[in-house]
Design a protein around this motif. Sequence first.
Motif, PDB file in Angstrom:
ATOM      1  N   UNK A  96       0.685  -1.325   0.117  1.00  0.00           N
ATOM      2  CA  UNK A  96       0.066   0.012   0.162  1.00  0.00           C
ATOM      3  C   UNK A  96       0.737   1.145  -0.046  1.00  0.00           C
ATOM      4  N   UNK A  97       2.049   1.402   0.616  1.00  0.00           N
ATOM      5  CA  UNK A  97       2.872   2.300   0.602  1.00  0.00           C
ATOM      6  C   UNK A  97       3.253   2.683  -0.796  1.00  0.00           C
ATOM      7  N   UNK A  98       3.697   1.480  -1.484  1.00  0.00           N
ATOM      8  CA  UNK A  98       4.143   1.560  -2.927  1.00  0.00           C
ATOM      9  C   UNK A  98       3.118   2.200  -3.692  1.00  0.00           C
ATOM     10  N   UNK A  99       1.673   1.863  -3.604  1.00  0.00           N
ATOM     11  CA  UNK A  99       0.728   2.384  -4.395  1.00  0.00           C
ATOM     12  C   UNK A  99       0.523   3.924  -4.237  1.00  0.00           C
ATOM     13  N   UNK A 100       0.557   4.190  -2.922  1.00  0.00           N
ATOM     14  CA  UNK A 100       0.537   5.696  -2.574  1.00  0.00           C
ATOM     15  C   UNK A 100       1.989   6.465  -3.239  1.00  0.00           C
ATOM     16  N   UNK A 101       2.854   5.762  -2.948  1.00  0.00           N
ATOM     17  CA  UNK A 101       3.988   6.532  -3.454  1.00  0.00           C
ATOM     18  C   UNK A 101       3.971   6.849  -4.903  1.00  0.00           C
TER      19      UNK A 101
ATOM     20  N   UNK B 275      -9.477   4.922  -5.876  1.00  0.00           N
ATOM     21  CA  UNK B 275      -9.120   4.999  -4.355  1.00  0.00           C
ATOM     22  C   UNK B 275      -8.456   5.908  -4.146  1.00  0.00           C
ATOM     23  N   UNK B 276      -8.612   7.055  -3.343  1.00  0.00           N
ATOM     24  CA  UNK B 276      -7.709   8.105  -3.083  1.00  0.00           C
ATOM     25  C   UNK B 276      -6.465   7.804  -2.534  1.00  0.00           C
ATOM     26  N   UNK B 277      -5.449   8.697  -2.910  1.00  0.00           N
ATOM     27  CA  UNK B 277      -4.078   8.362  -2.480  1.00  0.00           C
ATOM     28  C   UNK B 277      -4.039   8.276  -0.948  1.00  0.00           C
ATOM     29  N   UNK B 278      -4.741   9.230  -0.267  1.00  0.00           N
ATOM     30  CA  UNK B 278      -4.678   9.664   1.169  1.00  0.00           C
ATOM     31  C   UNK B 278      -5.031   7.992   1.836  1.00  0.00           C
ATOM     32  N   UNK B 279      -6.089   7.574   1.346  1.00  0.00           N
ATOM     33  CA  UNK B 279      -6.630   6.166   1.665  1.00  0.00           C
ATOM     34  C   UNK B 279      -5.629   5.205   1.784  1.00  0.00           C
ATOM     35  N   UNK B 280      -4.788   5.120   0.513  1.00  0.00           N
ATOM     36  CA  UNK B 280      -3.616   4.151   0.632  1.00  0.00           C
ATOM     37  C   UNK B 280      -2.580   4.200   1.349  1.00  0.00           C
ATOM     38  N   UNK B 281      -2.411   5.640   1.673  1.00  0.00           N
ATOM     39  CA  UNK B 281      -1.313   5.974   2.611  1.00  0.00           C
ATOM     40  C   UNK B 281      -1.825   5.664   4.046  1.00  0.00           C
ATOM     41  N   UNK B 282      -3.145   5.959   4.333  1.00  0.00           N
ATOM     42  CA  UNK B 282      -3.702   5.550   5.609  1.00  0.00           C
ATOM     43  C   UNK B 282      -3.601   4.087   5.967  1.00  0.00           C
ATOM     44  N   UNK B 283      -4.009   3.245   4.985  1.00  0.00           N
ATOM     45  CA  UNK B 283      -3.972   1.891   4.909  1.00  0.00           C
ATOM     46  C   UNK B 283      -2.751   1.319   5.179  1.00  0.00           C
ATOM     47  N   UNK B 284      -1.690   1.923   4.563  1.00  0.00           N
ATOM     48  CA  UNK B 284      -0.258   1.629   4.748  1.00  0.00           C
ATOM     49  C   UNK B 284       0.179   1.737   6.305  1.00  0.00           C
ATOM     50  N   UNK B 285       0.043   2.966   6.647  1.00  0.00           N
ATOM     51  CA  UNK B 285       0.509   3.285   8.054  1.00  0.00           C
ATOM     52  C   UNK B 285      -0.217   2.432   8.983  1.00  0.00           C
ATOM     53  N   UNK B 286      -1.518   2.364   8.815  1.00  0.00           N
ATOM     54  CA  UNK B 286      -2.186   1.329   9.799  1.00  0.00           C
ATOM     55  C   UNK B 286      -1.585  -0.156   9.950  1.00  0.00           C
ATOM     56  N   UNK B 287      -1.244  -0.654   8.658  1.00  0.00           N
ATOM     57  CA  UNK B 287      -0.709  -1.900   8.430  1.00  0.00           C
ATOM     58  C   UNK B 287       0.544  -2.002   9.231  1.00  0.00           C
ATOM     59  N   UNK B 288       1.197  -0.914   8.951  1.00  0.00           N
ATOM     60  CA  UNK B 288       2.600  -0.891   9.667  1.00  0.00           C
ATOM     61  C   UNK B 288       2.700  -0.669  11.128  1.00  0.00           C
ATOM     62  N   UNK B 289       1.579   0.005  11.593  1.00  0.00           N
ATOM     63  CA  UNK B 289       1.381   0.199  13.060  1.00  0.00           C
ATOM     64  C   UNK B 289       1.045  -1.345  13.506  1.00  0.00           C
ATOM     65  N   UNK B 290       0.300  -2.085  12.835  1.00  0.00           N
ATOM     66  CA  UNK B 290       0.178  -3.348  13.504  1.00  0.00           C
ATOM     67  C   UNK B 290       1.086  -4.272  13.289  1.00  0.00           C
ATOM     68  N   UNK B 291       2.038  -4.196  12.331  1.00  0.00           N
ATOM     69  CA  UNK B 291       3.060  -4.924  12.155  1.00  0.00           C
ATOM     70  C   UNK B 291       4.040  -4.913  13.189  1.00  0.00           C
ATOM     71  N   UNK B 292       4.230  -3.849  13.930  1.00  0.00           N
ATOM     72  CA  UNK B 292       5.314  -3.782  15.112  1.00  0.00           C
ATOM     73  C   UNK B 292       4.893  -4.544  16.097  1.00  0.00           C
ATOM     74  N   UNK B 293       3.767  -4.679  16.834  1.00  0.00           N
ATOM     75  CA  UNK B 293       3.451  -5.609  17.889  1.00  0.00           C
ATOM     76  C   UNK B 293       3.156  -6.971  17.307  1.00  0.00           C
ATOM     77  N   UNK B 294       2.823  -7.091  16.382  1.00  0.00           N
ATOM     78  CA  UNK B 294       2.729  -8.498  15.785  1.00  0.00           C
ATOM     79  C   UNK B 294       4.041  -9.058  15.672  1.00  0.00           C
ATOM     80  N   UNK B 295       4.819  -8.487  15.136  1.00  0.00           N
ATOM     81  CA  UNK B 295       6.442  -8.932  14.974  1.00  0.00           C
ATOM     82  C   UNK B 295       7.042  -9.276  16.266  1.00  0.00           C
ATOM     83  N   UNK B 296       6.745  -8.492  17.238  1.00  0.00           N
ATOM     84  CA  UNK B 296       7.447  -8.365  18.614  1.00  0.00           C
ATOM     85  C   UNK B 296       6.787  -9.443  19.463  1.00  0.00           C
ATOM     86  N   UNK B 297       5.574 -10.143  19.085  1.00  0.00           N
ATOM     87  CA  UNK B 297       5.176 -11.086  19.644  1.00  0.00           C
ATOM     88  C   UNK B 297       6.080 -12.482  19.650  1.00  0.00           C
TER      89      UNK B 297
END
Length: 255
Positions: free
Chosen positions: A35-40, A60-82
Amino acid sequence: MTVFVTCLAAVAGRGVTGTVTVAVAVLSGQLSIGWCNDAADAQRDLTCGRGDKPVGTGEIPRWAAACAAGTALGLCVPLSLLSGVAAGAAHLAGVAAGWTYNLRLKHTALSPLPYAVGFGSLPPFVTLGLYPPSWPAWWAVTAGALLGLGAHLVNVLPDIEDDLATGVRGLPHRLGPRACRWLAPFVMLTAVGVLAAGPSGAVGVTDWTLAAAASVAVTGTAVPYQAGSRWPFRAAILVAGIAVAQLLLRGSDMT
């Protein structure tokens, strides 16, 4: 990618809970990178007429892809640290490499580096999450990095003209399509060779068979192809599957 790493985690002995943890972490990381790639690249995709990119077409608006990318990244941090601090750090380093590629390094001669780091970080993510944690064998990390380099080369090939027209100057663009068609098979076959010869013990019939199958698959990256062909990319995915099959067969030897 998520399926491959999930299977590797299962074979390596992460157990049901650990394997599911790996799966959701890798999935969230891959979604964030995509999603970061799509927004960029939204403007580039529009300029190149990429009808398969809904952000580029405006569906799909560019801001929506950017928000989705940021949300997925935010989830990735705690999920990885599990999986533990060391394992989580290894995976997040790979995800960070993907974001760095999207936002900066795809335009430079260092463009292969994020692919090498991203793919090479996956075996450590799996084995450092074991109990006790263990660094993977050198051949697993080396093969992962080589497969990342090969995937980068062949992924660029179908879109190289559009990339050049919109100012992208990664290493494959500087080498040119002819060089990439020959270099990519060499890199990927080297990865398969490392997986066959790296683990202790004699090279078996299965290893020879998989290496031969990989040789046949990558011929599609070296022969002439029509502009926009996706065959080199498909060949890379097939060889990646063969390499993962080798890793699954040698999963108990990774630590």
